[in-house]
Design a protein around this motif. Structure first.
Motif, mmCIF file in Angstrom:
data_model
loop_
_atom_site.group_PDB
_atom_site.id
_atom_site.type_symbol
_atom_site.label_atom_id
_atom_site.label_comp_id
_atom_site.label_asym_id
_atom_site.label_seq_id
_atom_site.Cartn_x
_atom_site.Cartn_y
_atom_site.Cartn_z
ATOM 1 N N THR A 7 0.644 -1.093 -0.045
ATOM 2 C CA THR A 7 -0.075 -0.041 0.179
ATOM 3 C C THR A 7 0.803 1.037 0.038
ATOM 4 O O THR A 7 1.856 1.031 0.286
ATOM 5 N N GLY A 8 0.253 2.348 -0.261
ATOM 6 C CA GLY A 8 1.078 3.404 -0.487
ATOM 7 C C GLY A 8 0.406 4.626 0.098
ATOM 8 O O GLY A 8 -0.687 4.930 -0.149
ATOM 9 N N PHE A 9 1.296 5.628 0.544
ATOM 10 C CA PHE A 9 0.543 6.927 1.099
ATOM 11 C C PHE A 9 1.062 8.152 -0.217
ATOM 12 O O PHE A 9 0.928 9.307 0.247
ATOM 13 N N GLY A 10 1.221 7.584 -1.361
ATOM 14 C CA GLY A 10 1.836 8.745 -2.143
ATOM 15 C C GLY A 10 3.273 8.900 -2.570
ATOM 16 O O GLY A 10 3.990 7.892 -2.066
ATOM 17 N N THR A 11 3.643 9.931 -3.097
ATOM 18 C CA THR A 11 4.920 9.945 -3.520
ATOM 19 C C THR A 11 5.798 10.971 -2.627
ATOM 20 O O THR A 11 6.839 11.419 -2.938
ATOM 21 N N SER A 16 14.734 4.957 -3.347
ATOM 22 C CA SER A 16 15.991 4.993 -3.933
ATOM 23 C C SER A 16 16.154 4.342 -5.145
ATOM 24 O O SER A 16 15.208 3.346 -5.503
ATOM 25 N N PRO A 17 17.103 4.246 -5.888
ATOM 26 C CA PRO A 17 17.245 3.601 -7.107
ATOM 27 C C PRO A 17 17.482 2.047 -6.967
ATOM 28 O O PRO A 17 17.316 1.255 -8.032
ATOM 29 N N TYR A 18 17.401 1.564 -5.805
ATOM 30 C CA TYR A 18 17.626 0.108 -5.493
ATOM 31 C C TYR A 18 16.180 -0.525 -4.750
ATOM 32 O O TYR A 18 16.278 -1.500 -4.595
ATOM 33 N N GLU B 309 4.463 6.133 -7.384
ATOM 34 C CA GLU B 309 5.309 6.628 -7.814
ATOM 35 C C GLU B 309 5.188 7.936 -8.962
ATOM 36 O O GLU B 309 3.983 8.063 -9.050
ATOM 37 N N PHE B 310 6.113 8.719 -9.331
ATOM 38 C CA PHE B 310 5.611 9.667 -10.317
ATOM 39 C C PHE B 310 5.286 8.915 -11.587
ATOM 40 O O PHE B 310 6.178 8.094 -12.063
ATOM 41 N N TRP B 311 4.060 9.201 -12.177
ATOM 42 C CA TRP B 311 3.674 8.548 -13.353
ATOM 43 C C TRP B 311 4.030 9.679 -14.789
ATOM 44 O O TRP B 311 3.727 10.691 -14.437
ATOM 45 N N ALA B 312 4.517 9.000 -15.580
ATOM 46 C CA ALA B 312 5.045 9.855 -16.854
ATOM 47 C C ALA B 312 3.628 10.214 -17.551
ATOM 48 O O ALA B 312 2.528 9.514 -17.505
ATOM 49 N N VAL B 313 3.727 11.435 -17.769
ATOM 50 C CA VAL B 313 2.493 12.040 -18.785
ATOM 51 C C VAL B 313 2.953 12.072 -20.075
ATOM 52 O O VAL B 313 3.984 12.980 -20.518
ATOM 53 N N ASN B 318 5.517 11.263 -26.498
ATOM 54 C CA ASN B 318 6.337 12.278 -25.973
ATOM 55 C C ASN B 318 6.242 12.549 -24.506
ATOM 56 O O ASN B 318 5.072 12.879 -24.201
ATOM 57 N N THR B 319 7.155 12.584 -23.661
ATOM 58 C CA THR B 319 6.857 12.769 -22.214
ATOM 59 C C THR B 319 6.779 14.270 -22.021
ATOM 60 O O THR B 319 7.575 14.908 -22.590
ATOM 61 N N VAL B 320 5.688 14.649 -21.603
ATOM 62 C CA VAL B 320 5.490 16.032 -21.467
ATOM 63 C C VAL B 320 5.380 16.782 -19.856
ATOM 64 O O VAL B 320 5.061 17.793 -19.617
ATOM 65 N N GLY B 321 5.383 15.547 -19.057
ATOM 66 C CA GLY B 321 5.379 15.928 -17.615
ATOM 67 C C GLY B 321 5.172 14.807 -16.893
ATOM 68 O O GLY B 321 5.369 13.571 -17.173
ATOM 69 N N LYS B 322 4.703 14.746 -15.548
ATOM 70 C CA LYS B 322 4.706 13.758 -14.659
ATOM 71 C C LYS B 322 3.476 14.081 -13.335
ATOM 72 O O LYS B 322 2.970 15.216 -13.207
ATOM 73 N N VAL B 323 2.569 13.002 -13.388
ATOM 74 C CA VAL B 323 1.624 13.105 -12.394
ATOM 75 C C VAL B 323 2.211 12.906 -10.960
ATOM 76 O O VAL B 323 2.858 12.177 -10.689
ATOM 77 N N THR B 324 2.078 13.922 -10.183
ATOM 78 C CA THR B 324 2.835 13.821 -8.614
ATOM 79 C C THR B 324 1.863 13.432 -7.788
ATOM 80 O O THR B 324 2.304 12.680 -6.927
#
Lengths: 380, 380
Positions: A7-11, A16-18, B309-313, B318-324
């Motif tokens: 589950t997640g509470f958002g971003t 980390s990249p790992y 995670e941030f989702w690509a828009v 072409n990526t023009v942004g991200k969902v935060t």
């Protein structure tokens, strides 16, 4: 506290990249450190400890954010940040330093890396030293650039870590001395490696300089380490308490001064250079200590896990301090703890009561780093 | 990420004075914020949302640490910290402000409270502004004292919160205006109350000034709220996204400037007073925006929870942004999101693809705060 990773509470908390690699390799619990997730549980903290002291473990410490300081006045600025005398810090060398505020209180206890004459990294414990350093720089009148680069460390720790480094980087890496660093590449992956860690075992930190390679680097190291018994793991509370190493916020915070935690050697009041907190630390030094960090053996059943609260330490019913970190050491066969106690109650052999949720227990002040309980208990 | 509260990683992460109360009242998941645990799950985030908008919820936001600034130069120093013009800030008044660095990047978005002519609190989002402010003060040459007092806020939010405040503090509290504060006592418990919050609903924040009273204050409020349907709860991701409110680190960070998130009203480039970031923000303002935060409706099945995670828009691949930040709003019957997109793709009605782990979905830029999807979709 252990996470369930489904589950997640958002971003709001970064990965980390790992992160994906640690999930893939069996991480079951995460904590949060410098606004990022850090794996703290691969199922059995005691097994993680045995892996660390018998072979080697690979730990995602991407939460160790780097504060990069460059520019013509970088060296002068970095000396401002710490009471430790940096006049002998060579390019390619690392030092364990304390960052102190104007009152001499500890804000962080990072590893300082000198990558170049005017190029430094502070590899941080859990506080926003980027903001502290950038704030100081606003009116310091020094020509420096301060930023958080895209750098994500791993810790490779344990007796087999040397052989694994050799397998990864060749024989030349074997002459990397304790607390020295080197800029290297691994199949084109840009890295800095240093012979440092947080385990009191032979160990290395591997600083990835491009987070795009997180998965690749992790897998590459696990493959190289397989013949040597490398296991995925996490920083070991058992081993670091055995070694008497600080966990920031737990064993020290901004209300703790370097002398109280036995780190006076990291303070040079006599050097000509100025640093933040110098006047306060001189006063504290001259007035003498009121309290001091000690090691404790705590009687009774093995603790189920580390203390999640500070436990009061009492003598004849009077509170004389608090246990800051406690854990059962399966190697020593004893509950060991770090405690901050009144200076009059800090002598080796002093006996206390520790008030734990599960009841009061007898405890005794012992030397740290911790070694054979029997010997110490007899000695006392 | 949800915690299981039965295991611990030690004392490195602090507990608020309400922690035991939140466990007692059914908190099932905690996150970490400003180095402390914050309850983020009482079993059903959607029920928490309905409780918030239909009656009232009590939330442990002890993680909102206060930076207290006092001294003869306090007002001048506080103005240095923010681009918002504080010349009209009266004693007893609060303002939502941005803390910006020398590059005009957002370091925090606290509520500023003026308790006295030279007495201010910054009620923080998740970053160590205490270190930022103390760092600046080292060489600022201003006579200020900066500290973190023993203050632990609660949020009482929802349409019934006014009646509950009346029951607790009497009729006089009813004339407390939006974004004003008052120093009060509750059976001897020292408090500050302000008509602020993070829900876009009628709401109050109750700042406890002595953590010893944490349990007592929580229970006292729950008892007073019982007739009005008060429920224990947590800040609502659903409601705050509906309202287009920022979550620091998710929707903004130090690489985000105030204009990009539509908060230019909090920047006064024309005031005579200096503030940190003024030159950079003037340059950013004159150069014009390159990207901008927008509201999105995302098609498809209701999201199971917020994005972790941030989702690509993308547009035409072409990526023009991200969902935060993204979540399903049970009230609107739609997936709603905040996204940071290129300025050329920010117009209402612009259509995107959002790349989610569960697959790509169609999305469209809409007004925020979010309201009736049908109306907006037709309008577009």
């Amino acid at each position: 506290m252990a996470f369930t990773v489904n589950t997640g509470f958002g971003t709001q908390i970064r990965k980390s990249p790992y992160f994906d690699a640690t999930v893939r390799w069996g991480a079951q619990g995460y904590s949060v450190y410098n606004h990022m997730y850090i794996p703290r549980d691969f199922g059995d903290p005691e097994q993680n400890f045995w892996n660390l002291i018998s072979t080697a473990i690979l730990c995602d410490v991407g939460v160790e954010r780097q504060v990069e300081i460059t520019g013509p006045d970088a060296a002068r600025f970095v000396q401002l940040l710490t009471p430790r005398n940096l006049s002998t810090l060579s390019v390619g060398q690392c030092k364990y330093v304390l960052i102190t505020n104007a009152d001499g209180g500890i804000l962080n206890d990072p590893i300082l890396l000198r990558l170049g004459e005017n190029h430094f990294w502070l590899s941080l414990a859990d506080s926003d030293i980027l903001l502290w350093a950038q704030g100081i720089a606003i009116y310091a009148g020094l020509d420096v650039t301060i930023s958080e680069p895209d750098v994500s460390p791993l810790q490779l720790q344990g007796p087999a870590s040397g052989q694994i480094m050799q397998a990864l980087f060749g024989d030349s890496i074997m002459d990397l001395a304790y607390f020295w660093l080197r800029e290297v590449e691994l199949d084109g992956i840009p890295l800095v490696v240093s012979r440092t860690g947080w385990s009191c075992e032979l160990g290395y930190e591997i600083y990835l300089r491009d987070s795009a390679y997180g998965n690749e680097l992790w897998e590459r190291i696990m493959v190289a380490g397989q013949p040597f018994g490398l296991a995925p793991g996490h920083t070991s509370t058992i081993r670091r308490i055995e070694g008497g190493m600080l966990s920031y916020h737990a064993d020290a915070d901004r209300h703790t001064n370097p002398y109280e935690v036995g780190l006076g050697r990291l303070v040079d009041l006599d050097m000509p250079a100025e640093f933040i907190g110098k006047a306060a630390l001189r006063r504290i030094h001259d007035e003498g200590l009121r309290r001091k960090q000690v090691g404790l053996f705590i009687e009774g059943e093995p603790l189920a896990g580390p203390n999640s609260e500070f436990w009061a330490v009492t003598q004849d019913g009077n509170t004389v301090g608090k246990v800051t970190s406690a854990v059962y050491s399966p190697r020593l066969g004893y509950n060991i703890a770090l405690a901050m106690v009144d200076i009059d109650s800090a002598d080796i052999g002093t006996r206390f009561e520790v008030l734990m949720p599960q009841g009061a227990q007898q405890a005794m002040v012992v030397d740290k780093p911790f070694y054979d309980p029997k010997k110490q208990l007899v000695a006392a």
